[in-house]
Design a protein around this motif. Sequence first.
Motif, PDB file in Angstrom:
ATOM      1  N   ALA A   1      48.386  40.625  43.642  1.00  0.00           N
ATOM      2  CA  ALA A   1      46.958  40.625  43.962  1.00  0.00           C
ATOM      3  C   ALA A   1      46.613  41.742  44.948  1.00  0.00           C
ATOM      4  O   ALA A   1      45.602  42.431  44.799  1.00  0.00           O
ATOM      5  CB  ALA A   1      46.544  39.270  44.519  1.00  0.00           C
ATOM      6  N   LEU A   2      47.450  41.927  45.968  1.00  0.00           N
ATOM      7  CA  LEU A   2      47.199  42.984  46.948  1.00  0.00           C
ATOM      8  C   LEU A   2      47.302  44.362  46.303  1.00  0.00           C
ATOM      9  O   LEU A   2      46.503  45.261  46.599  1.00  0.00           O
ATOM     10  CB  LEU A   2      48.181  42.875  48.103  1.00  0.00           C
ATOM     11  CG  LEU A   2      48.042  41.656  49.029  1.00  0.00           C
ATOM     12  CD1 LEU A   2      49.040  41.752  50.174  1.00  0.00           C
ATOM     13  CD2 LEU A   2      46.625  41.522  49.565  1.00  0.00           C
ATOM     14  N   ALA A   3      48.283  44.543  45.434  1.00  0.00           N
ATOM     15  CA  ALA A   3      48.430  45.831  44.758  1.00  0.00           C
ATOM     16  C   ALA A   3      47.190  46.158  43.943  1.00  0.00           C
ATOM     17  O   ALA A   3      46.790  47.327  43.826  1.00  0.00           O
ATOM     18  CB  ALA A   3      49.661  45.822  43.863  1.00  0.00           C
ATOM     19  N   ALA A   4      46.550  45.141  43.378  1.00  0.00           N
ATOM     20  CA  ALA A   4      45.350  45.340  42.569  1.00  0.00           C
ATOM     21  C   ALA A   4      44.112  45.597  43.416  1.00  0.00           C
ATOM     22  O   ALA A   4      43.091  46.038  42.888  1.00  0.00           O
ATOM     23  CB  ALA A   4      45.126  44.129  41.674  1.00  0.00           C
ATOM     24  N   GLY A   5      44.188  45.296  44.717  1.00  0.00           N
ATOM     25  CA  GLY A   5      43.031  45.460  45.589  1.00  0.00           C
ATOM     26  C   GLY A   5      42.265  44.180  45.832  1.00  0.00           C
ATOM     27  O   GLY A   5      41.148  44.209  46.359  1.00  0.00           O
ATOM     28  N   CYS A   6      42.844  43.041  45.461  1.00  0.00           N
ATOM     29  CA  CYS A   6      42.199  41.749  45.665  1.00  0.00           C
ATOM     30  C   CYS A   6      42.493  41.201  47.060  1.00  0.00           C
ATOM     31  O   CYS A   6      43.391  41.678  47.757  1.00  0.00           O
ATOM     32  CB  CYS A   6      42.686  40.750  44.617  1.00  0.00           C
ATOM     33  SG  CYS A   6      42.243  41.164  42.927  1.00  0.00           S
TER      34      CYS A   6
END
Length: 496
Positions: free
Chosen positions: A178-183
């Motif tokens: 999720a963090l890698a996606a920008g969430c």
Amino acid sequence: MTEAASRRTSINLVTEMTIDGAAMAGTGEEITVWNPATGGVLGTVVGASADQLETAIAAARRAFDSGPWPRMSGAERAAAMHRIADQMEKHRDDLVAAIVSEAGTPVTTAEALQFEVPLRILRWNADAAARDRREHLGPDFEILPSVSYVDYRPIGVVGAIAAYNYPLHLILLKIGAALAAGCTVVATPSPRTPFATLLLGKLIREAGLPPGVVNIVAGGLDVSRTLTTHPSIDKVSFTGSAEVGKRVMSQAAESLKDVVLELGGKSPNIILPGTDLTTLVAPVHMRYSRNAGQGCASPTRLLVHESQLDEFVERSSHMWPTMKVGDPWERDTLVGPLIRSEHRDRVASYVDDAVAEGATVLAGGGRLDIDGGWFYSPTLLGGVDSRARVAQEEIFGPVAVLLSYSDVDEAVRLANDVTYGLAAYIFGPLQEALEVAPRLQAGIVQINGGGSMRPDAPYGGFKASGIGREIGEAGIREYLEPQHVQFATAQPGRAV
């Protein structure tokens, strides 16, 4: 004092939650956490109140809508994620100690599978955050000349709900992707195993992520239900049983939330005809017995050709004494305790019912009285019909059924004849195994032992084993929405 005794008594139990970038003591219901290896109380955690949960969700919403995280470059997010990994490495012993103590996972397994593997995946996700995913579609000349590209935008606020069996591993798969996606994320661990995840929250705070990007709250069913139904949550990622997964999907459907569901399994292990059994019997049994069988991909249906059935049983009986069940802090322990006494009773009931219906215990079996903990001996059952409950339902314990087959076609039919389709295992000549693999209804196929969990490969299953994928590029794509951008190449108003 031995090394095991020393580590057993020096456990750093973090009880504060992480909300909007700050440590926060819970004001909700008190949660008692038990040590499954002793049957005693490990500690208590006060969960989030309804107001605290609302604060956490609002913080994640604000951090996504107006905070810096989704607007950072991929390289900036990658650097922040690597700082989390750096903090984890500094506190490796504390994280492992929490996992061993609350989940009962033997220390060697905890070090390798519950720390090193998720750490590797987190670092891979961090590097993948910087990847340029834009797809250039080029020009189109139909009706109005134009050019298009597809970008991938973060979906929003993610509600992450993890199971107890691999507490740090499961929550990190969700948070990292999720963090890698920008969430941004609101995550909750199982109330049975909250300590490793709460410690992770502390390390995330120390890594200096912007407030609200990762919120970690403790609690029970009310917390999970809120995450699946709250209008400010855009996507839900859940790991657990198929039965609970159905409820999560139903609750999320009320607000048309997308879901990732990593659910149960009843995985087959096919030993192809004529395969040399000399060295493979031990790893076959060890694979479904590790973590006391509390693994969704455990290969608990062993399919052996009828001509080799007696040899397989004989070799199995010889290796059983080498499978040490006991104190998870002892480095030669293979099988630790089950998570709770009632779960041990559930596992035992499957074996007892199968025996009552005509099955035979070929090796192991039975509750073990070790230091007050909830131990159950690895068990191999024979004389079982492939449609019997013990051969069809996920037991989540160290219990396997031995099924014979007459030819490879029958082996494939038996392998696929369950509602699940998470993983499948094959032992035998490589080329033959490669020909069988595509015939299996499974999201993961491991041949001759396979390898370690790769951070770049998708994890998930067919049928009742879930929806969507975790890990790898597919895992990150779960938290991204494609956006088609198209612009005209002719001036507006001019004839074409």
